[in-house]
Design a protein around this motif. Structure first.
Motif, PDB file in Angstrom:
ATOM      1  N   ILE A 228       0.834  -1.202   0.000  1.00 18.31           N
ATOM      2  CA  ILE A 228       0.000   0.000   0.000  1.00 18.31           C
ATOM      3  C   ILE A 228       0.870   1.254   0.000  1.00 18.31           C
ATOM      4  O   ILE A 228       0.621   2.203  -0.752  1.00 18.31           O
ATOM      5  CB  ILE A 228      -0.948  -0.004   1.216  1.00 18.31           C
ATOM      6  CG1 ILE A 228      -1.960  -1.152   1.100  1.00 18.31           C
ATOM      7  CG2 ILE A 228      -1.665   1.332   1.350  1.00 18.31           C
ATOM      8  CD1 ILE A 228      -2.804  -1.371   2.340  1.00 18.31           C
ATOM      9  N   GLU A 229       1.892   1.256   0.828  1.00 20.24           N
ATOM     10  CA  GLU A 229       2.739   2.440   0.958  1.00 20.24           C
ATOM     11  C   GLU A 229       3.600   2.699  -0.277  1.00 20.24           C
ATOM     12  O   GLU A 229       3.923   3.852  -0.580  1.00 20.24           O
ATOM     13  CB  GLU A 229       3.628   2.301   2.198  1.00 20.24           C
ATOM     14  CG  GLU A 229       2.836   2.351   3.508  1.00 20.24           C
ATOM     15  CD  GLU A 229       3.702   2.095   4.729  1.00 20.24           C
ATOM     16  OE1 GLU A 229       4.924   1.840   4.551  1.00 20.24           O
ATOM     17  OE2 GLU A 229       3.163   2.131   5.854  1.00 20.24           O
ATOM     18  N   CYS A 230       3.933   1.638  -1.012  1.00 21.41           N
ATOM     19  CA  CYS A 230       4.830   1.829  -2.157  1.00 21.41           C
ATOM     20  C   CYS A 230       4.192   2.641  -3.276  1.00 21.41           C
ATOM     21  O   CYS A 230       4.907   3.227  -4.087  1.00 21.41           O
ATOM     22  CB  CYS A 230       5.337   0.481  -2.683  1.00 21.41           C
ATOM     23  SG  CYS A 230       4.260  -0.350  -3.879  1.00 21.41           S
ATOM     24  N   VAL A 231       2.862   2.696  -3.320  1.00 14.41           N
ATOM     25  CA  VAL A 231       2.215   3.437  -4.410  1.00 14.41           C
ATOM     26  C   VAL A 231       2.362   4.943  -4.234  1.00 14.41           C
ATOM     27  O   VAL A 231       2.089   5.705  -5.172  1.00 14.41           O
ATOM     28  CB  VAL A 231       0.725   3.053  -4.568  1.00 14.41           C
ATOM     29  CG1 VAL A 231       0.570   1.565  -4.804  1.00 14.41           C
ATOM     30  CG2 VAL A 231      -0.091   3.490  -3.364  1.00 14.41           C
ATOM     31  N   ASP A 232       2.780   5.379  -3.058  1.00 12.67           N
ATOM     32  CA  ASP A 232       3.007   6.804  -2.837  1.00 12.67           C
ATOM     33  C   ASP A 232       4.459   7.205  -3.072  1.00 12.67           C
ATOM     34  O   ASP A 232       4.795   8.382  -2.989  1.00 12.67           O
ATOM     35  CB  ASP A 232       2.591   7.189  -1.411  1.00 12.67           C
ATOM     36  CG  ASP A 232       1.087   7.107  -1.205  1.00 12.67           C
ATOM     37  OD1 ASP A 232       0.347   7.474  -2.141  1.00 12.67           O
ATOM     38  OD2 ASP A 232       0.649   6.667  -0.125  1.00 12.67           O
ATOM     39  N   GLN A 233       5.317   6.231  -3.352  1.00 12.33           N
ATOM     40  CA  GLN A 233       6.719   6.536  -3.617  1.00 12.33           C
ATOM     41  C   GLN A 233       6.885   7.036  -5.048  1.00 12.33           C
ATOM     42  O   GLN A 233       6.282   6.494  -5.978  1.00 12.33           O
ATOM     43  CB  GLN A 233       7.586   5.293  -3.411  1.00 12.33           C
ATOM     44  CG  GLN A 233       7.605   4.775  -1.990  1.00 12.33           C
ATOM     45  CD  GLN A 233       8.477   3.529  -1.850  1.00 12.33           C
ATOM     46  OE1 GLN A 233       9.459   3.369  -2.560  1.00 12.33           O
ATOM     47  NE2 GLN A 233       8.104   2.641  -0.947  1.00 12.33           N
ATOM     48  N   LYS A 234       7.690   8.058  -5.203  1.00 16.00           N
ATOM     49  CA  LYS A 234       7.955   8.617  -6.528  1.00 16.00           C
ATOM     50  C   LYS A 234       9.457   8.777  -6.717  1.00 16.00           C
ATOM     51  O   LYS A 234      10.106   9.401  -5.885  1.00 16.00           O
ATOM     52  CB  LYS A 234       7.249   9.960  -6.687  1.00 16.00           C
ATOM     53  CG  LYS A 234       5.731   9.860  -6.684  1.00 16.00           C
ATOM     54  CD  LYS A 234       5.077  11.201  -6.935  1.00 16.00           C
ATOM     55  CE  LYS A 234       3.557  11.075  -6.953  1.00 16.00           C
ATOM     56  NZ  LYS A 234       2.899  12.366  -7.192  1.00 16.00           N
ATOM     57  N   PRO A 235      10.004   8.199  -7.783  1.00  8.35           N
ATOM     58  CA  PRO A 235       9.311   7.354  -8.763  1.00  8.35           C
ATOM     59  C   PRO A 235       8.937   5.999  -8.174  1.00  8.35           C
ATOM     60  O   PRO A 235       9.444   5.620  -7.115  1.00  8.35           O
ATOM     61  CB  PRO A 235      10.349   7.203  -9.877  1.00  8.35           C
ATOM     62  CG  PRO A 235      11.660   7.323  -9.160  1.00  8.35           C
ATOM     63  CD  PRO A 235      11.441   8.343  -8.072  1.00  8.35           C
ATOM     64  N   ALA A 236       8.070   5.288  -8.868  1.00  2.00           N
ATOM     65  CA  ALA A 236       7.644   3.974  -8.399  1.00  2.00           C
ATOM     66  C   ALA A 236       8.837   3.031  -8.322  1.00  2.00           C
ATOM     67  O   ALA A 236       9.635   2.958  -9.259  1.00  2.00           O
ATOM     68  CB  ALA A 236       6.603   3.390  -9.357  1.00  2.00           C
ATOM     69  N   PRO A 237       9.002   2.311  -7.208  1.00  2.00           N
ATOM     70  CA  PRO A 237      10.083   1.311  -7.154  1.00  2.00           C
ATOM     71  C   PRO A 237       9.801   0.195  -8.145  1.00  2.00           C
ATOM     72  O   PRO A 237       8.668  -0.311  -8.207  1.00  2.00           O
ATOM     73  CB  PRO A 237      10.021   0.809  -5.712  1.00  2.00           C
ATOM     74  CG  PRO A 237       8.602   1.049  -5.283  1.00  2.00           C
ATOM     75  CD  PRO A 237       8.166   2.290  -5.994  1.00  2.00           C
ATOM     76  N   LEU A 238      10.781  -0.189  -8.927  1.00  2.00           N
ATOM     77  CA  LEU A 238      10.552  -1.233  -9.920  1.00  2.00           C
ATOM     78  C   LEU A 238      10.315  -2.583  -9.253  1.00  2.00           C
ATOM     79  O   LEU A 238       9.534  -3.392  -9.741  1.00  2.00           O
ATOM     80  CB  LEU A 238      11.736  -1.323 -10.886  1.00  2.00           C
ATOM     81  CG  LEU A 238      11.612  -2.381 -11.996  1.00  2.00           C
ATOM     82  CD1 LEU A 238      10.363  -2.156 -12.850  1.00  2.00           C
ATOM     83  CD2 LEU A 238      12.866  -2.372 -12.872  1.00  2.00           C
ATOM     84  N   ARG A 239      10.996  -2.822  -8.124  1.00  2.00           N
ATOM     85  CA  ARG A 239      10.836  -4.095  -7.421  1.00  2.00           C
ATOM     86  C   ARG A 239      10.652  -3.849  -5.932  1.00  2.00           C
ATOM     87  O   ARG A 239      11.221  -2.912  -5.366  1.00  2.00           O
ATOM     88  CB  ARG A 239      12.043  -5.011  -7.673  1.00  2.00           C
ATOM     89  CG  ARG A 239      12.089  -5.560  -9.083  1.00  2.00           C
ATOM     90  CD  ARG A 239      13.307  -6.427  -9.342  1.00  2.00           C
ATOM     91  NE  ARG A 239      13.180  -7.106 -10.625  1.00  2.00           N
ATOM     92  CZ  ARG A 239      13.515  -6.557 -11.790  1.00  2.00           C
ATOM     93  NH1 ARG A 239      14.007  -5.333 -11.824  1.00  2.00           N
ATOM     94  NH2 ARG A 239      13.360  -7.233 -12.915  1.00  2.00           N
ATOM     95  N   LEU A 240       9.862  -4.721  -5.300  1.00  2.00           N
ATOM     96  CA  LEU A 240       9.594  -4.632  -3.874  1.00  2.00           C
ATOM     97  C   LEU A 240       9.731  -6.031  -3.284  1.00  2.00           C
ATOM     98  O   LEU A 240       8.832  -6.858  -3.408  1.00  2.00           O
ATOM     99  CB  LEU A 240       8.183  -4.087  -3.636  1.00  2.00           C
ATOM    100  CG  LEU A 240       7.762  -3.842  -2.188  1.00  2.00           C
ATOM    101  CD1 LEU A 240       8.566  -2.704  -1.572  1.00  2.00           C
ATOM    102  CD2 LEU A 240       6.264  -3.548  -2.117  1.00  2.00           C
ATOM    103  N   ALA A 241      10.894  -6.311  -2.672  1.00  2.00           N
ATOM    104  CA  ALA A 241      11.124  -7.616  -2.053  1.00  2.00           C
ATOM    105  C   ALA A 241      10.488  -7.620  -0.666  1.00  2.00           C
ATOM    106  O   ALA A 241      10.675  -6.699   0.118  1.00  2.00           O
ATOM    107  CB  ALA A 241      12.616  -7.896  -1.945  1.00  2.00           C
ATOM    108  N   LEU A 242       9.725  -8.681  -0.362  1.00  2.00           N
ATOM    109  CA  LEU A 242       8.998  -8.760   0.903  1.00  2.00           C
ATOM    110  C   LEU A 242       9.363 -10.043   1.639  1.00  2.00           C
ATOM    111  O   LEU A 242       9.050 -11.140   1.186  1.00  2.00           O
ATOM    112  CB  LEU A 242       7.485  -8.706   0.645  1.00  2.00           C
ATOM    113  CG  LEU A 242       6.981  -7.428  -0.021  1.00  2.00           C
ATOM    114  CD1 LEU A 242       5.500  -7.553  -0.361  1.00  2.00           C
ATOM    115  CD2 LEU A 242       7.228  -6.213   0.859  1.00  2.00           C
ATOM    116  N   GLY A 243      10.059  -9.892   2.752  1.00  2.00           N
ATOM    117  CA  GLY A 243      10.466 -11.051   3.546  1.00  2.00           C
ATOM    118  C   GLY A 243      11.967 -11.226   3.532  1.00  2.00           C
ATOM    119  O   GLY A 243      12.625 -10.988   2.506  1.00  2.00           O
ATOM    120  N   GLY A 244      12.517 -11.652   4.683  1.00  2.00           N
ATOM    121  CA  GLY A 244      13.946 -11.879   4.768  1.00  2.00           C
ATOM    122  C   GLY A 244      14.425 -12.933   3.801  1.00  2.00           C
ATOM    123  O   GLY A 244      15.524 -12.827   3.240  1.00  2.00           O
TER     124      GLY A 244
END
Length: 275
Positions: A228-244
């Motif tokens: 949810i929070e990543c959609v407010d980041q500018k520019p959009a992050p190309l990748r979002l790794a979730l979890g260790g």
């Protein structure tokens, strides 16, 4: 308040994301194969939740449902391509039909949802696309070859897409979860086991999952909040790794690939035509 279009919302991350967004006051256009799966949320949130029946292997239906969602809700800020599943078996064990269905769902379906949404996102002046990939979109595990095929394909597709649509104010993010405690594991499709693979890494992974010893440490609520929070980041992050595990496994894979590439540097350069 934002408006989201999310596919595959009957369970797992898609359902948790839908519920969390509704609770914070956003609107959601949610697609499912069986609309009754969202009856409780619909009863609780009413018109805040728009429900469309969709099997993403049906391309004409994708176009109809996506067009209808944009028409009835107006601007949709975020499109979340979440629908998908995993075919869990060794390469030789899968049937032709299973291979085709895995590809039709996770690759063709995902691509067609994006293609259906792009004209609307362009017309409204921009938006965000979140494509559910996986740590398995950049690294691999035995028994997940066909699942990896689809996730690696979508990684390449979205990496290219992001370059094409950035000038149109459309951001693209590949969401790469590791192992999370959702219904994903119970939803995996299997094939008849061949004894020949019992004493191989494929057999080891199969046993670990069956015995519950395969580590699952991803926190669903924290990962959904990060999405949810990543959609407010500018520019959009190309990748979002979730979890260790996603971070560790993807990093190890990337380092190993870079080392292997560097070891071939002289050979690669020697293969060029002389100036």
């Amino acid at each position: 308040m934002k408006t989201w279009l999310i596919t595959g919302t009957s369970s797992g991350l898609g359902h948790r994301l839908t519920a969390k967004l509704l609770a914070q006051g956003d609107r959601v256009a949610a697609t499912v194969r069986k609309p009754e799966a969202l009856d409780q949320l619909k009863k609780q949130y009413g018109d805040q939740l728009w429900v469309g029946t969709l099997d993403v292997t049906d391309t004409p239906a994708i176009k109809q449902v996506v067009n209808q969602a944009f028409t009835e809700l107006g601007k949709i800020d975020v499109v979340v391509n979440n629908a998908g599943y995993a075919l869990f078996c060794a390469v030789e064990e899968a049937s032709d039909e299973q291979i085709r269905h895995q590809i039709d769902t996770n690759i063709i379906g995902s691509i067609q949802v994006i293609r259906a949404a792009l004209p609307h996102l362009r017309a409204q002046g921009g938006g965000r696309i979140l494509q559910l990939s996986s740590a398995g979109g950049q690294t691999t595990y035995p028994n997940f070859s066909y699942y990896h095929t689809t996730k690696w394909a979508m990684e390449g597709f979205c990496d290219t897409l992001a370059q094409e649509v950035a000038p149109l104010n459309i951001g693209v993010t590949l969401v790469e979860p590791g192992a999370h405690g959702t219904s994903f594991g119970t939803g995996m499709v299997t094939a008849p086991v061949m004894d020949a693979y019992d004493a191989t890494p494929a057999g080891d992974v199969r046993r670990a999952i069956a015995q519950g010893t395969f580590p699952i440490k991803g926190d669903v609520e924290r990962s959904v909040q990060a999405m949810i929070e990543c959609v407010d980041q500018k520019p959009a992050p190309l990748r979002l790794a979730l979890g260790g595990d996603a971070y560790r496994d993807v990093r190890a894979s990337l380092v190993a690939r870079l080392e292997a590439l560097d070891a071939q540097k002289d050979l690669a350069l020697a293969s060029e035509m002389a100036d």
